[in-house]
Scaffold this motif. Sequence first.
Motif, PDB file in Angstrom:
ATOM      1  N   TYR A  54       0.775  -1.235   0.000  1.00 42.45           N
ATOM      2  CA  TYR A  54       0.000   0.000   0.000  1.00 42.45           C
ATOM      3  C   TYR A  54       0.801   1.276   0.000  1.00 42.45           C
ATOM      4  O   TYR A  54       0.297   2.333   0.275  1.00 42.45           O
ATOM      5  N   SER A  55       2.069   1.153  -0.344  1.00 46.01           N
ATOM      6  CA  SER A  55       2.895   2.358  -0.296  1.00 46.01           C
ATOM      7  C   SER A  55       2.355   3.441  -1.238  1.00 46.01           C
ATOM      8  O   SER A  55       2.585   4.610  -1.027  1.00 46.01           O
ATOM      9  N   PHE A  56       1.576   3.035  -2.250  1.00 45.70           N
ATOM     10  CA  PHE A  56       1.029   4.038  -3.167  1.00 45.70           C
ATOM     11  C   PHE A  56       0.021   4.961  -2.493  1.00 45.70           C
ATOM     12  O   PHE A  56      -0.333   5.994  -2.997  1.00 45.70           O
ATOM     13  N   PHE A  57      -0.493   4.559  -1.335  1.00 43.91           N
ATOM     14  CA  PHE A  57      -1.389   5.460  -0.596  1.00 43.91           C
ATOM     15  C   PHE A  57      -0.665   6.684  -0.085  1.00 43.91           C
ATOM     16  O   PHE A  57      -1.221   7.745   0.056  1.00 43.91           O
ATOM     17  N   THR A  58       0.604   6.461   0.223  1.00 42.22           N
ATOM     18  CA  THR A  58       1.302   7.364   1.117  1.00 42.22           C
ATOM     19  C   THR A  58       1.219   8.837   0.754  1.00 42.22           C
ATOM     20  O   THR A  58       0.904   9.659   1.576  1.00 42.22           O
ATOM     21  N   ASN A  59       1.478   9.139  -0.529  1.00 43.97           N
ATOM     22  CA  ASN A  59       1.462  10.552  -0.866  1.00 43.97           C
ATOM     23  C   ASN A  59       0.267  10.926  -1.736  1.00 43.97           C
ATOM     24  O   ASN A  59       0.220  11.963  -2.345  1.00 43.97           O
ATOM     25  N   ASP A  60      -0.709  10.061  -1.723  1.00 42.91           N
ATOM     26  CA  ASP A  60      -1.838  10.266  -2.614  1.00 42.91           C
ATOM     27  C   ASP A  60      -2.998  10.904  -1.866  1.00 42.91           C
ATOM     28  O   ASP A  60      -3.663  10.292  -1.064  1.00 42.91           O
ATOM     29  N   LEU A  61      -3.223  12.181  -2.138  1.00 44.47           N
ATOM     30  CA  LEU A  61      -4.281  12.882  -1.420  1.00 44.47           C
ATOM     31  C   LEU A  61      -5.660  12.473  -1.928  1.00 44.47           C
ATOM     32  O   LEU A  61      -6.617  12.384  -1.190  1.00 44.47           O
ATOM     33  N   ALA A  62      -5.752  12.203  -3.243  1.00 43.89           N
ATOM     34  CA  ALA A  62      -7.046  11.900  -3.837  1.00 43.89           C
ATOM     35  C   ALA A  62      -7.273  10.392  -3.883  1.00 43.89           C
ATOM     36  O   ALA A  62      -7.219   9.769  -4.925  1.00 43.89           O
ATOM     37  N   VAL A  63      -7.519   9.805  -2.726  1.00 42.00           N
ATOM     38  CA  VAL A  63      -7.730   8.359  -2.685  1.00 42.00           C
ATOM     39  C   VAL A  63      -9.125   8.041  -3.228  1.00 42.00           C
ATOM     40  O   VAL A  63     -10.062   8.787  -3.021  1.00 42.00           O
ATOM     41  N   ASP A  64      -9.226   6.940  -3.969  1.00 41.58           N
ATOM     42  CA  ASP A  64     -10.551   6.626  -4.520  1.00 41.58           C
ATOM     43  C   ASP A  64     -11.448   5.993  -3.459  1.00 41.58           C
ATOM     44  O   ASP A  64     -11.017   5.678  -2.360  1.00 41.58           O
ATOM     45  N   ILE A  65     -12.715   5.833  -3.828  1.00 43.98           N
ATOM     46  CA  ILE A  65     -13.733   5.432  -2.849  1.00 43.98           C
ATOM     47  C   ILE A  65     -13.404   4.120  -2.143  1.00 43.98           C
ATOM     48  O   ILE A  65     -13.525   4.004  -0.930  1.00 43.98           O
ATOM     49  N   GLU A  66     -12.949   3.160  -2.927  1.00 47.88           N
ATOM     50  CA  GLU A  66     -12.674   1.847  -2.340  1.00 47.88           C
ATOM     51  C   GLU A  66     -11.521   1.926  -1.343  1.00 47.88           C
ATOM     52  O   GLU A  66     -11.590   1.395  -0.235  1.00 47.88           O
ATOM     53  N   GLU A  67     -10.475   2.626  -1.785  1.00 46.06           N
ATOM     54  CA  GLU A  67      -9.326   2.810  -0.886  1.00 46.06           C
ATOM     55  C   GLU A  67      -9.753   3.548   0.373  1.00 46.06           C
ATOM     56  O   GLU A  67      -9.341   3.240   1.478  1.00 46.06           O
ATOM     57  N   LYS A  68     -10.583   4.545   0.157  1.00 46.62           N
ATOM     58  CA  LYS A  68     -11.031   5.380   1.269  1.00 46.62           C
ATOM     59  C   LYS A  68     -11.823   4.562   2.294  1.00 46.62           C
ATOM     60  O   LYS A  68     -11.578   4.641   3.495  1.00 46.62           O
ATOM     61  N   THR A  69     -12.753   3.743   1.797  1.00 50.75           N
ATOM     62  CA  THR A  69     -13.555   2.899   2.673  1.00 50.75           C
ATOM     63  C   THR A  69     -12.669   1.957   3.475  1.00 50.75           C
ATOM     64  O   THR A  69     -12.836   1.790   4.683  1.00 50.75           O
ATOM     65  N   MET A  70     -11.681   1.414   2.775  1.00 48.10           N
ATOM     66  CA  MET A  70     -10.761   0.476   3.419  1.00 48.10           C
ATOM     67  C   MET A  70      -9.941   1.185   4.501  1.00 48.10           C
ATOM     68  O   MET A  70      -9.717   0.661   5.588  1.00 48.10           O
ATOM     69  N   MET A  71      -9.530   2.394   4.147  1.00 48.19           N
ATOM     70  CA  MET A  71      -8.695   3.130   5.091  1.00 48.19           C
ATOM     71  C   MET A  71      -9.482   3.550   6.332  1.00 48.19           C
ATOM     72  O   MET A  71      -8.981   3.499   7.442  1.00 48.19           O
ATOM     73  N   ILE A  72     -10.730   3.952   6.108  1.00 45.71           N
ATOM     74  CA  ILE A  72     -11.569   4.350   7.246  1.00 45.71           C
ATOM     75  C   ILE A  72     -11.790   3.153   8.173  1.00 45.71           C
ATOM     76  O   ILE A  72     -11.736   3.267   9.397  1.00 45.71           O
ATOM     77  N   HIS A  73     -11.995   1.984   7.555  1.00 42.36           N
ATOM     78  CA  HIS A  73     -12.177   0.755   8.322  1.00 42.36           C
ATOM     79  C   HIS A  73     -10.931   0.465   9.169  1.00 42.36           C
ATOM     80  O   HIS A  73     -11.012   0.183  10.364  1.00 42.36           O
ATOM     81  N   ALA A  74      -9.773   0.576   8.518  1.00 44.60           N
ATOM     82  CA  ALA A  74      -8.505   0.321   9.217  1.00 44.60           C
ATOM     83  C   ALA A  74      -8.268   1.361  10.318  1.00 44.60           C
ATOM     84  O   ALA A  74      -7.773   1.049  11.403  1.00 44.60           O
ATOM     85  N   LEU A  75      -8.631   2.596  10.017  1.00 49.32           N
ATOM     86  CA  LEU A  75      -8.448   3.693  10.973  1.00 49.32           C
ATOM     87  C   LEU A  75      -9.264   3.428  12.240  1.00 49.32           C
ATOM     88  O   LEU A  75      -8.785   3.595  13.359  1.00 49.32           O
ATOM     89  N   LYS A  76     -10.491   2.973  12.033  1.00 46.44           N
ATOM     90  CA  LYS A  76     -11.365   2.691  13.165  1.00 46.44           C
ATOM     91  C   LYS A  76     -10.772   1.594  14.045  1.00 46.44           C
ATOM     92  O   LYS A  76     -10.714   1.722  15.266  1.00 46.44           O
ATOM     93  N   ALA A  77     -10.305   0.520  13.375  1.00 45.76           N
ATOM     94  CA  ALA A  77      -9.705  -0.591  14.112  1.00 45.76           C
ATOM     95  C   ALA A  77      -8.481  -0.118  14.890  1.00 45.76           C
ATOM     96  O   ALA A  77      -8.276  -0.490  16.048  1.00 45.76           O
TER      97      ALA A  77
END
Length: 276
Positions: free
Chosen positions: A8-31
């Motif tokens: 997932y290193s491609f997330f790192t500097n990517d401000l415009a994350v797409d919906i799927e990535e975003k949902t996944m990240m929010i899920h991970a953030l909550k955990a």
Amino acid sequence: KDKGRNGYSFFTNDLAVDIEEKTMMIHALKASIDKKDEFFLLYQPKTSTLTGKITAVEALLRWNSSEVGKITPDTFIPLAEETGMILTLGAWVLNQACSDFMLLRNEGYLLEHIGVNVSSLQLQRDDFIKTLNDVLDQTKIDPKWLEIELTESYLATDADHALSILRTLRDLNINIAIDDFGTGYSSMAYLQKLSVTRLKIDKSFIDDLPLSSESIAITRAIIALANTFGLSITAEGVENHDQLCFLQDEGCHEIQGYYYSKPLTLNELKDYITNQ
Ligand code: C2E
Ligand code: CA
Ligand code: CA
Ligand code: CA
């Protein structure tokens, strides 16, 4: 869904994350927020140009997720704000930063203050002062050692509330820095009324020093403004000697940036202070 654990290193500097990535990240953030152990703070030195020595630090949040990898704050903080998770996370940051600062002091590392970034969402909450008082009680930090960094956009969007909450913070003896100063526009008129104690000149103006005449003009104007209102001033994102010399000549005596140091772990910070 075939992305590997470390892919997932491609997330790192990517401000415009797409919906799927975003949902996944929010899920991970909550955990992660439930567990807490994937978050940690780094501390970036602030240095006096007069002595070349560290005077203070700013706490900067990091997230090393087992699910989505290392994500930068520019990416995960907006998500934490959008979902309200910044409230829990922000309270944790305040507590951790203040207790680390006290740990440092108790071991003889005497810094003037610790800067902590606070989201406008936290400030807008009625229970923010209670959260803050709990942190002061628990960590025993002297409020004058705490400097809250907030952005101009907060002051612009909710000026009346800002006036009253900042007054309350000052009454508690807490210091207040306006972060990224110069990038917003509405707070100028309020500077006089607002109980702020420091302006931090945004890195975008520092970047082009000492070559760009526009950046020179803006930097001088901000320093003059700070002097007029009796505010302290910090230049952010100073990376080279030319920038440093210019700022020093202009009378800006607190510098933060890679020229002196990147953000450090607590142990690295102790070594840094010791070896000065
Ligand atoms: P900021 O508050 O403006 O913090 C300064 C950012 O500039 C930090 O990025 C720091 O690592 C970086 N920086 C410092 N010196 C230099 C330099 O010389 N060159 C370059 N290229 N960069 C430099 P970081 O740690 O990635 O944080 C980004 C932003 O995330 C922060 O900007 C702040 O707005 C937000 N943030 C970080 N921690 C927290 C937190 O605990 N709470 C909240 N609400 N926001 C946070
Ligand atoms: Ca900041
Ligand atoms: Ca800043
Ligand atoms: Ca910034």
